[in-house]
Design an enzyme around this catalytic site. Structure first.
Site, PDB file in Angstrom:
ATOM      1  N   LYS A  13      43.721 -35.840 -55.875  1.00 36.66           N
ATOM      2  CA  LYS A  13      43.841 -34.595 -56.638  1.00 36.66           C
ATOM      3  C   LYS A  13      42.478 -33.910 -56.776  1.00 36.66           C
ATOM      4  CE  LYS A  13      45.545 -36.671 -60.281  1.00 36.66           C
ATOM      5  NZ  LYS A  13      45.589 -38.058 -59.770  1.00 36.66           N
ATOM      6  N   ARG A  88      50.255 -34.345 -68.138  1.00 36.73           N
ATOM      7  CA  ARG A  88      50.409 -35.713 -67.678  1.00 36.73           C
ATOM      8  C   ARG A  88      51.561 -36.433 -68.370  1.00 36.73           C
ATOM      9  NH1 ARG A  88      45.309 -37.147 -65.480  1.00 36.73           N
ATOM     10  NH2 ARG A  88      45.191 -39.300 -64.877  1.00 36.73           N
ATOM     11  N   ARG A 127      35.976 -45.590 -53.853  1.00 40.24           N
ATOM     12  CA  ARG A 127      35.505 -44.303 -54.382  1.00 40.24           C
ATOM     13  C   ARG A 127      34.151 -44.437 -55.066  1.00 40.24           C
ATOM     14  NH1 ARG A 127      39.230 -41.218 -58.380  1.00 40.24           N
ATOM     15  NH2 ARG A 127      38.754 -43.033 -59.672  1.00 40.24           N
ATOM     16  N   ARG A 161      33.544 -45.602 -61.140  1.00 46.37           N
ATOM     17  CA  ARG A 161      34.102 -45.242 -62.444  1.00 46.37           C
ATOM     18  C   ARG A 161      34.589 -46.478 -63.210  1.00 46.37           C
ATOM     19  NH1 ARG A 161      38.211 -40.275 -61.513  1.00 46.37           N
ATOM     20  NH2 ARG A 161      39.434 -41.582 -62.914  1.00 46.37           N
ATOM     21  N   ARG A 172      46.978 -47.717 -64.826  1.00 43.09           N
ATOM     22  CA  ARG A 172      47.096 -46.268 -64.566  1.00 43.09           C
ATOM     23  C   ARG A 172      48.309 -45.972 -63.700  1.00 43.09           C
ATOM     24  NH1 ARG A 172      41.529 -45.519 -62.301  1.00 43.09           N
ATOM     25  NH2 ARG A 172      42.116 -43.424 -61.648  1.00 43.09           N
TER      26      ARG A 172
HETATM   27  P1  AP5 Z   1      40.282 -38.553 -55.778  1.00 48.69           P
HETATM   28  O1  AP5 Z   1      40.198 -37.149 -55.298  1.00 48.69           O
HETATM   29  O2  AP5 Z   1      39.243 -39.061 -56.711  1.00 48.69           O
HETATM   30  O3  AP5 Z   1      41.754 -38.866 -56.355  1.00 48.69           O
HETATM   31  P2  AP5 Z   1      42.411 -38.440 -57.740  1.00 48.69           P
HETATM   32  O4  AP5 Z   1      43.850 -38.215 -57.473  1.00 48.69           O
HETATM   33  O5  AP5 Z   1      41.635 -37.332 -58.363  1.00 48.69           O
HETATM   34  O6  AP5 Z   1      42.232 -39.810 -58.525  1.00 48.69           O
HETATM   35  P3  AP5 Z   1      41.796 -40.056 -60.032  1.00 48.69           P
HETATM   36  O7  AP5 Z   1      41.484 -41.525 -60.172  1.00 48.69           O
HETATM   37  O8  AP5 Z   1      40.720 -39.099 -60.463  1.00 48.69           O
HETATM   38  O9  AP5 Z   1      43.094 -39.719 -60.767  1.00 48.69           O
HETATM   39  P4  AP5 Z   1      43.464 -40.032 -62.176  1.00 48.69           P
HETATM   40  O10 AP5 Z   1      44.585 -39.086 -62.385  1.00 48.69           O
HETATM   41  O11 AP5 Z   1      43.758 -41.465 -62.422  1.00 48.69           O
HETATM   42  O12 AP5 Z   1      42.127 -39.774 -63.014  1.00 48.69           O
HETATM   43  P5  AP5 Z   1      41.635 -38.586 -63.969  1.00 48.69           P
HETATM   44  O13 AP5 Z   1      40.207 -38.420 -63.842  1.00 48.69           O
HETATM   45  O14 AP5 Z   1      42.542 -37.413 -63.849  1.00 48.69           O
HETATM   46  O15 AP5 Z   1      40.320 -39.473 -54.464  1.00 48.69           O
HETATM   47  C1  AP5 Z   1      40.302 -40.889 -54.551  1.00 48.69           C
HETATM   48  C2  AP5 Z   1      39.466 -41.470 -53.406  1.00 48.69           C
HETATM   49  O16 AP5 Z   1      40.132 -41.230 -52.173  1.00 48.69           O
HETATM   50  C3  AP5 Z   1      38.065 -40.844 -53.258  1.00 48.69           C
HETATM   51  O17 AP5 Z   1      37.169 -41.841 -52.894  1.00 48.69           O
HETATM   52  C4  AP5 Z   1      38.240 -39.842 -52.103  1.00 48.69           C
HETATM   53  O18 AP5 Z   1      37.042 -39.666 -51.378  1.00 48.69           O
HETATM   54  C5  AP5 Z   1      39.311 -40.521 -51.262  1.00 48.69           C
HETATM   55  N1  AP5 Z   1      40.192 -39.593 -50.549  1.00 48.69           N
HETATM   56  C6  AP5 Z   1      40.744 -38.453 -51.034  1.00 48.69           C
HETATM   57  N2  AP5 Z   1      41.538 -37.882 -50.103  1.00 48.69           N
HETATM   58  C7  AP5 Z   1      41.486 -38.705 -49.021  1.00 48.69           C
HETATM   59  C8  AP5 Z   1      42.107 -38.664 -47.735  1.00 48.69           C
HETATM   60  N3  AP5 Z   1      42.939 -37.668 -47.379  1.00 48.69           N
HETATM   61  N4  AP5 Z   1      41.853 -39.682 -46.886  1.00 48.69           N
HETATM   62  C9  AP5 Z   1      41.016 -40.686 -47.246  1.00 48.69           C
HETATM   63  N5  AP5 Z   1      40.410 -40.779 -48.434  1.00 48.69           N
HETATM   64  C10 AP5 Z   1      40.640 -39.785 -49.316  1.00 48.69           C
HETATM   65  O19 AP5 Z   1      41.956 -39.234 -65.404  1.00 48.69           O
HETATM   66  C11 AP5 Z   1      41.190 -40.319 -65.857  1.00 48.69           C
HETATM   67  C12 AP5 Z   1      41.640 -40.717 -67.244  1.00 48.69           C
HETATM   68  O20 AP5 Z   1      41.403 -39.638 -68.160  1.00 48.69           O
HETATM   69  C13 AP5 Z   1      43.139 -41.042 -67.403  1.00 48.69           C
HETATM   70  O21 AP5 Z   1      43.441 -42.368 -67.034  1.00 48.69           O
HETATM   71  C14 AP5 Z   1      43.316 -40.769 -68.897  1.00 48.69           C
HETATM   72  O22 AP5 Z   1      42.821 -41.831 -69.652  1.00 48.69           O
HETATM   73  C15 AP5 Z   1      42.437 -39.568 -69.131  1.00 48.69           C
HETATM   74  N6  AP5 Z   1      43.182 -38.299 -68.941  1.00 48.69           N
HETATM   75  C16 AP5 Z   1      42.946 -37.327 -68.016  1.00 48.69           C
HETATM   76  N7  AP5 Z   1      43.811 -36.315 -68.144  1.00 48.69           N
HETATM   77  C17 AP5 Z   1      44.635 -36.654 -69.178  1.00 48.69           C
HETATM   78  C18 AP5 Z   1      45.750 -36.026 -69.799  1.00 48.69           C
HETATM   79  N8  AP5 Z   1      46.217 -34.843 -69.363  1.00 48.69           N
HETATM   80  N9  AP5 Z   1      46.347 -36.655 -70.836  1.00 48.69           N
HETATM   81  C19 AP5 Z   1      45.891 -37.834 -71.286  1.00 48.69           C
HETATM   82  N10 AP5 Z   1      44.857 -38.494 -70.745  1.00 48.69           N
HETATM   83  C20 AP5 Z   1      44.227 -37.906 -69.696  1.00 48.69           C
HETATM   84 MG    MG Z   2      40.550 -37.092 -60.143  1.00 51.42          MG
END
Ligand code: AP5
Ligand code: MG
Length: 215
Positions: A13, A88, A127, A161, A172
């Site tokens: 994402k 979410r 990552r 992270r 997660r």
């Molecule tokens: P990446 O782009 O980092 O993937 P992502 O989907 O963004 O993964 P996240 O871990 O950030 O998602 P998340 O939803 O768990 O975390 P968030 O920060 O939102 O890509 C992943 C890896 O793959 C990278 O190394 C990249 O280089 C690689 N990659 C990408 N595309 C590729 C491809 N095509 N081929 C090969 N490799 C590729 O949330 C974190 C925490 O914050 C949550 O757990 C929660 O505690 C809190 N939080 C955030 N939003 C909310 C909300 N709305 N409500 C409540 N809590 C929340």
């Molecule tokens: Mg992310």
């Protein structure tokens, strides 16, 4: 355009959002990045969010919804935005609908990044994230930085992270299935969902997303 990106942790994402937002000239709003910025600045909001994040649990709605609303109300988001990681759960989706309605706005699309669990585990294991700005994302094999351990964009230190531990990732994924996946049906009922196969090269996934937005 007003777009929501949804998909399991590690689906890409954040990676896709950066390119899509730039291509579409709209701000990329990631609640995860906002929380991480608050944590690194040592704010009260960051302090409250950290334990939930490290465990891979959702930060409570009463913290998250207000923070997301404040960001969406900033001037640069008046003409549209790309939401990454918000909403979410169904109550956040309902709160977003209320906010949009109050401003006579609507969502244009919900892009659901689809990728199987084995792949997200591989992606998350390798990552690396920039300390200065967590929207700068690398992968040791798939997207290495030019200099190991250093962000290409701002020279920040690359780190693993805190929510990338095996236990937090498992939680997660579970939280995603039980709390976040239901929003896909919520938005399907509004006719907004495009499913984007998220396997393959980053640029190919971006192209699929842009094609879906044209429809
Ligand atoms: P990446 O782009 O980092 O993937 P992502 O989907 O963004 O993964 P996240 O871990 O950030 O998602 P998340 O939803 O768990 O975390 P968030 O920060 O939102 O890509 C992943 C890896 O793959 C990278 O190394 C990249 O280089 C690689 N990659 C990408 N595309 C590729 C491809 N095509 N081929 C090969 N490799 C590729 O949330 C974190 C925490 O914050 C949550 O757990 C929660 O505690 C809190 N939080 C955030 N939003 C909310 C909300 N709305 N409500 C409540 N809590 C929340
Ligand atoms: Mg992310």
């Amino acid at each position: 355009m007003r777009i929501v990106l949804v998909g399991p942790p590690g689906a890409g994402k954040g990676t896709q959002a950066t390119v899509l937002a730039e291509t579409l000239s709209i701000p990329h709003i990631s609640t995860g990045d906002l929380f991480r910025a608050n944590i690194s600045q040592g704010t009260e909001l960051g302090r409250r969010a950290k334990a939930f994040m490290d465990a891979g649990d959702l930060v409570p709605d009463e913290i998250t919804i207000g923070m997301a609303k404040d960001r969406m109300e900033q001037e640069d988001a008046a003409g549209g935005f790309l939401l990454d990681g918000f909403p979410r759960n169904v109550s956040q989706a309902e709160a977003l609908d209320v906010m949009l309605k109050a401003g006579a706005m609507n969502l244009d699309a919900v892009l659901d990044l689809e990728v199987e669990e084995d792949e997200v585990v591989k992606r998350l294991a390798g990552r690396r994230t920039c300390r200065k700005d967590s929207s700068h994302i690398y992968h040791v094999d798939y997207r290495p930085s030019k200099v190991e351990g250093v962000c290409d964009i701002d020279g920040g230190e690359l780190y693993v992270r805190e929510d990338q531990t095996e236990e937090a990732v498992r939680n997660r994924l579970e939280v995603y299935h039980t709390q976040t996946e239901p929003i896909i049906d919520y938005y399907k009922a509004q006719g907004l969902v495009s499913t984007i196969p998220a396997l393959g090269e980053v640029k190919d996934v971006t192209q699929r997303a842009l094609d879906a937005l044209k429809k």
